[in-house]
Design an enzyme around this catalytic site. Structure first.
Site, short mmCIF file in Angstrom:
data_model
loop_
_atom_site.label_atom_id
_atom_site.label_comp_id
_atom_site.label_asym_id
_atom_site.label_seq_id
_atom_site.Cartn_x
_atom_site.Cartn_y
_atom_site.Cartn_z
N ASP A 115 0.86 -1.18 0.00
CA ASP A 115 0.00 0.00 0.00
C ASP A 115 0.90 1.23 0.00
OD1 ASP A 115 -2.08 1.95 0.52
OD2 ASP A 115 -3.26 0.33 1.41
N CYS B 273 -15.45 4.64 -1.15
CA CYS B 273 -16.01 4.66 0.20
C CYS B 273 -16.19 6.09 0.70
CB CYS B 273 -15.12 3.88 1.16
SG CYS B 273 -15.12 2.12 0.82
N CYS C 130 -11.38 -15.11 -23.43
CA CYS C 130 -11.04 -14.09 -22.43
C CYS C 130 -9.64 -13.56 -22.71
CB CYS C 130 -11.11 -14.68 -21.02
SG CYS C 130 -10.47 -13.57 -19.76
N CYS D 264 -22.30 22.23 -2.58
CA CYS D 264 -22.38 20.81 -2.23
C CYS D 264 -21.12 20.47 -1.42
CB CYS D 264 -22.51 19.93 -3.47
SG CYS D 264 -21.06 19.95 -4.51
#
Lengths: 111, 517
Positions: free
Chosen positions: B149, B282, B354, B468
């Site tokens: 990460d 998220c 594929c 907003c």
């Protein structure tokens, strides 16, 4: 199983939306609907007809393109006929039967 | 005898138990000292091409009197070969205690535990999915755990990314995870990859591992994980979550090889990427901690099942053996507020032609390296961006409008009601963009009503501003409003503009006390 339409020529089926698609359909996941048993041309109602019917009669959101593009369900949405991928059942040519459960799943990406 | 109520007996039992632990530690210390004396020169890390640090306690040697038994067992189990980090699998005394509760289960047993110990799993993404998945794999004794990460920890991560804590804010997710996993189980080897998955190095990185866990958060990396894992010949456990729902699949299982066509891949299920505007993160859509947590925990269980398939004695064959039927392709759905909450759906499986996993695959290691198959571009929006709203004002400019008492106006906040209820600028009127896009006329009626209700100023030509969260929906709303007759020049509303950067800009440049969520 009784696969015939009711007296008024409608097929009772269950349509479900998940993965955010419910936002296009009054924010409701599960809908019991009575689908006309024949399409505009008098042929038995198939999934292609159901998708058109949903856009015309059940959709409340304006973003039709979040559900359908190029005349079919957009990429990133799986269509399940009684919990099996519609590609196992003849895709949009699948003829609907009484009490079928059709689930539209939009793929999620968060993690 | 009631131990907890008798302090003498309780203390005796505690001392006896701790003496046992102490004796074990002393034995291990002798082993460790011997190990370090033997290999005084530092171990060279063969994987230094990435920005990698490795963390591990010393690989303790098992006690001599156990060696013979283990050696013969390992030969029998074909577990004697070394892994990518040059270690072989044997259990120490302490490991028997540590893993005792799972070791006695027939699904695992000594065979399964040794397989875990010799296995290497790569966790791509150490967020809401990666944290719980890594925790259980580390606890179970998966010998090598790679953590990848490039992100740092933010306050808004903490409700779900359970390895990260407040004192690590702003620091590397990978480093935080390694520290916590070391606290849980220092017997494992942790490999830190301080980067996001890169398509040039993805395949060679994955080759070092036995299994990949896709804990990423966007379509482009999900396609990349799947494509690279097919090329590296590794199975993938992939999951995702948003709002109250999660999805899980096991891909490329068994892995594609010369004598096995392999299981289906991500592209078999989703040959075309979703339109970019349909993809919510998220941060945009929201996520409940336990929802993504459940999915991460399920990933860990699927990973353990792949790393240690049930023995034939249990009526189940090793799926990595070519002779075995592939596992029926399925997708697990979790929907926290639905009844029933779990549902497994049958997928079509491998797709003929594929581009990733079929005989006629066009995605190769070379095409990934040369960036001729660009995953970010593949998943980029195919529809044109909305025309920019030309009448925009900054948060600072708008704050001046608010300060000037002689400039009565209406501020419409187009966020969803749930967000408006969290916090809003005083006097603003809430008309969610979802309502505006569904029925613009009706939403203007609502605006008329709101203004005449709460404010005497209903004169024509009233100034109107839109706001907003980040300045995207207000722009879309502005474009919708502009097409309406009531927004034409000299009509009821005089549209002045939307606030660029939205409420986030308001917090950053006007009022730092306005909550950012």
């Amino acid at each position: 199983m009784d696969t015939k339409a009711d007296d008024e020529g409608n097929l009772p089926i269950v349509v479900e939306f998940t993965g955010g698609l419910e936002l296009l359909f009054s924010n409701q996941r599960k809908h019991q609907i009575a689908l006309p048993s024949t399409d505009e041309n008098g042929r038995s109602a198939n999934l292609a007809f159901l998708v058109r019917y949903l856009c015309q009669s059940l959709m409340t959101g304006r973003r039709k393109d979040m559900f359908v593009t190029d005349g079919t369900v957009r990429p990133g949405i799986l269509v399940l006929v009684n919990d099996a991928d519609w590609e196992l059942e003849g895709e949009d040519q699948y003829e609907l039967k009484r009490n079928d459960n059709i689930l539209f799943v939009s793929t999620l990406h968060g993690g | 005898m009631d131990l907890p109520n008798n302090p003498v007996l309780r203390l005796r039992a505690q001392i006896a138990s701790l003496e046992g632990v102490l004796a074990d530690l002393k034995t291990q210390l002798i082993d460790a000292e011997a190990y370090y004396n033997q290999s005084a020169s530092a171990k060279a890390d063969s994987s230094g091409h990435l920005q990698i640090q490795t963390f591990s306690s010393s690989p303790f040697q098992p006690l001599n009197h156990h060696e013979k038994t283990f050696e013969s067992l390992i030969d029998q189990l074909d577990l004697s070969q070394e892994d990518n980090w040059g270690r072989s699998g044997k259990l120490t005394l302490q490991e028997h205690t540590r893993y005792g509760r799972q070791l006695i289960m027939p699904e695992i047993g000594l065979r399964g535990q040794l397989r875990f110990k010799n296995a290497a799993a790569l966790i791509v993404g150490v967020g809401g999915l990666g944290c719980p998945a890594a925790t259980y794999l580390a606890g179970a004794g998966v010998g090598t755990i790679g953590l990848m990460d490039g992100d740092t920890i933010e306050l808004s991560n903490l409700h779900r990314q359970i390895l990260h804590t407040q004192k690590w804010l702003g620091l590397s997710k990978v480093d935080s995870a390694v520290e916590k996993l070391m606290e849980r189980n220092s017997e494992n080897h942790y490999v830190a990859h301080h980067c996001n998955l890169d398509q040039k190095r993805a395949v060679e990185t994955m080759r070092k591992y036995d299994l990949i866990l896709d804990c990423t958060d966007r379509p482009s990396t999900r396609y990349l994980v799947s494509d690279a894992a097919v090329l590296a010949g590794k199975p993938v456990v992939t999951a995702s979550a948003l709002r109250t729902e999660g999805q899980l699949m096991v891909l490329n299982n068994p892995p594609k090889s010369l004598d096995n066509p392999g299981g289906f891949c991500y592209r078999c299920v989703f040959p075309k990427p979703p339109p970019a505007e349909s993809v919510l993160s998220c941060g945009e859509g929201g996520i409940l901690g336990p929802v993504v947590g459940v999915m991460g925990v399920l990933m860990a269980m699927e990973a353990l099942k792949i790393l240690s398939p049930l023995h034939p004695d249990h009526g189940y064959q090793d799926p990595t053996k070519a002779s075995c039927d592939p596992i029926p392709p399925s997708l697990l759905l979790y929907s926290a507020y639905s009844n029933p909450p779990f549902r497994s759906i049958k997928l079509r499986g491998k797709r003929k032609g594929c581009p990733s996993c079929s005989d006629t695959a066009t995605i190769t290691e070379e095409s990934l390296k040369s960036a001729s198959s660009d995953h970010a571009a593949f998943c980029a929006s195919t529809s044109p961006a909305p025309p920019p709203n030309t009448s925009r004002i900054s948060a600072k400019e708008y704050s001046k409008v608010r300060e000037a008492t002689e400039s009565p106006h209406v501020l419409v906040d187009v966020r969803e009601k749930v967000q408006f209820d969290i916090c809003h600028l005083k006097g603003s009127v809430n008309i969610p963009y979802s309502d505006i896009s569904r029925d613009p006329e009706a939403s203007i009626d609502k605006l008329d009503h709101a203004i005449s209700d709460g404010n005497s100023n209903t004169a024509d030509g009233v100034s109107l501003y839109l706001i907003c969260r980040y300045g995207n929906d207000s722009q879309l709303a502005a474009n919708t409003f502009k097409t309406l007759p009531r927004f034409q020049p000299y009509a009821k509303y005089d549209f002045k503009g939307d606030i660029s950067g939205g409420l986030r800009a308001w917090t950053q440049s006007v009022d730092p006390d306005f909550p950012e969520y």
